[in-house]
Design a protein around this motif. Structure first.
Motif, PDB file in Angstrom:
ATOM      1  N   PHE A  19       0.836  -1.198   0.000  1.00  0.00           N
ATOM      2  CA  PHE A  19       0.000   0.000   0.000  1.00  0.00           C
ATOM      3  C   PHE A  19       0.876   1.256   0.000  1.00  0.00           C
ATOM      4  O   PHE A  19       0.642   2.195  -0.760  1.00  0.00           O
ATOM      5  N   CYS A  58      -1.473   8.483  -3.620  1.00  0.00           N
ATOM      6  CA  CYS A  58      -2.793   9.027  -3.954  1.00  0.00           C
ATOM      7  C   CYS A  58      -3.779   8.982  -2.792  1.00  0.00           C
ATOM      8  O   CYS A  58      -4.760   9.708  -2.797  1.00  0.00           O
ATOM      9  N   GLY A  69      -6.607  10.793  -4.562  1.00  0.00           N
ATOM     10  CA  GLY A  69      -7.814   9.975  -4.425  1.00  0.00           C
ATOM     11  C   GLY A  69      -8.438  10.204  -3.057  1.00  0.00           C
ATOM     12  O   GLY A  69      -7.887  10.931  -2.231  1.00  0.00           O
ATOM     13  N   PRO A  70      -9.597   9.573  -2.821  1.00  0.00           N
ATOM     14  CA  PRO A  70     -10.274   9.766  -1.532  1.00  0.00           C
ATOM     15  C   PRO A  70      -9.473   9.221  -0.347  1.00  0.00           C
ATOM     16  O   PRO A  70      -8.687   8.292  -0.497  1.00  0.00           O
ATOM     17  N   LEU A 115     -13.664   7.079   3.602  1.00  0.00           N
ATOM     18  CA  LEU A 115     -14.552   6.488   2.603  1.00  0.00           C
ATOM     19  C   LEU A 115     -15.036   5.092   3.008  1.00  0.00           C
ATOM     20  O   LEU A 115     -16.208   4.758   2.871  1.00  0.00           O
ATOM     21  N   VAL A 159     -12.228  -2.893  -2.209  1.00  0.00           N
ATOM     22  CA  VAL A 159     -10.844  -2.496  -2.500  1.00  0.00           C
ATOM     23  C   VAL A 159     -10.305  -3.314  -3.678  1.00  0.00           C
ATOM     24  O   VAL A 159      -9.712  -2.776  -4.618  1.00  0.00           O
ATOM     25  N   ASP A 196     -12.978   5.350 -13.012  1.00  0.00           N
ATOM     26  CA  ASP A 196     -12.805   6.401 -14.000  1.00  0.00           C
ATOM     27  C   ASP A 196     -13.984   7.367 -14.065  1.00  0.00           C
ATOM     28  O   ASP A 196     -14.479   7.699 -15.118  1.00  0.00           O
ATOM     29  N   GLY A 228     -11.374  12.060  -9.805  1.00  0.00           N
ATOM     30  CA  GLY A 228     -10.206  11.796 -10.632  1.00  0.00           C
ATOM     31  C   GLY A 228     -10.204  10.358 -11.074  1.00  0.00           C
ATOM     32  O   GLY A 228     -11.193   9.648 -10.966  1.00  0.00           O
ATOM     33  N   ARG A 229      -9.058   9.926 -11.566  1.00  0.00           N
ATOM     34  CA  ARG A 229      -8.986   8.601 -12.143  1.00  0.00           C
ATOM     35  C   ARG A 229      -8.036   7.721 -11.349  1.00  0.00           C
ATOM     36  O   ARG A 229      -6.983   8.161 -10.915  1.00  0.00           O
ATOM     37  N   MET A 230      -8.433   6.493 -11.170  1.00  0.00           N
ATOM     38  CA  MET A 230      -7.529   5.525 -10.552  1.00  0.00           C
ATOM     39  C   MET A 230      -7.219   4.446 -11.579  1.00  0.00           C
ATOM     40  O   MET A 230      -8.117   3.823 -12.126  1.00  0.00           O
ATOM     41  N   ILE A 252      -2.678  -2.023 -11.096  1.00  0.00           N
ATOM     42  CA  ILE A 252      -1.409  -1.558 -10.530  1.00  0.00           C
ATOM     43  C   ILE A 252      -0.647  -2.745  -9.957  1.00  0.00           C
ATOM     44  O   ILE A 252       0.572  -2.776  -9.952  1.00  0.00           O
TER      45      ILE A 252
END
Ligand code: HEC
Length: 134
Positions: free
Chosen positions: A49, A56, A69-70, A75, A94, A103, A108-110, A114
């Protein structure tokens, strides 16, 4: 050099080359750095992580403060750590985010993919079990 001197010297080398770096390495990431100590089986997920998500996302238990990101504590577990009965569904959320990405234009975009599937599971278990601790 006598045999004894040789052995003493050898031990000295081991202490300098192995033991000291080991101690330094293992003393990092303790409570003082603001990072939570987690159960041993979640440590791999925590490290993943920090490397792959923390830029982010803020997550207290990982000691990260990304804000692209959030905030995942807020969240995923707004009322504090989730009861055992909810952990699995948080892990699923998750996992889905990591595998598929997100998206929507706001916030924003994740990116998807990954991590490889095994790593994604480890991270999901770590986040599911620790979100909301902060
Ligand atoms: C490049 C920045 C970035 C990285 C890296 C990133 N994320 Fe995200 N993440 C985002 C953004 C932005 C959102 C919100 C997207 C949206 O709502 O459309 C998000 C949303 C999420 C969500 C919420 C999903 C939901 O159901 O609402 C979770 C959970 C999540 N990310 C987990 C992770 C994990 C775990 C990692 C590391 C493997 C990670 N993210 C890496 C940017 C990132």
């Amino acid at each position: 050099m006598s045999k004894r001197t040789f052995i003493v010297f050898g031990l000295l080398v081991v202490v300098l080359a192995v033991a000291i770096p080991w101690l330094v390495f293992h003393s990092r990431g303790d409570a003082k750095s603001g990072e939570d100590a987690v159960a041993g089986n979640l440590g791999g997920g925590q490290a993943l992580f920090q490397t792959n998500c923390g830029t982010c996302h803020t997550l207290y238990s990982a000691g990260t403060d990304g804000n692209y990101g959030p905030n995942l504590d807020e969240l995923l577990a707004p009322g504090g750590p989730a009861p055992a009965s909810e952990i699995e569904s948080i892990e699923g959320r998750v996992l889905s985010a990591v595998e598929n990405g997100l998206d929507s234009s706001t916030p924003g975009r994740m990116p998807a993919g990954i991590l490889n599937p095994q790593q994604a599971k480890e991270v999901a278990a770590f986040v599911g079990n620790t979100a909301g601790e902060g």
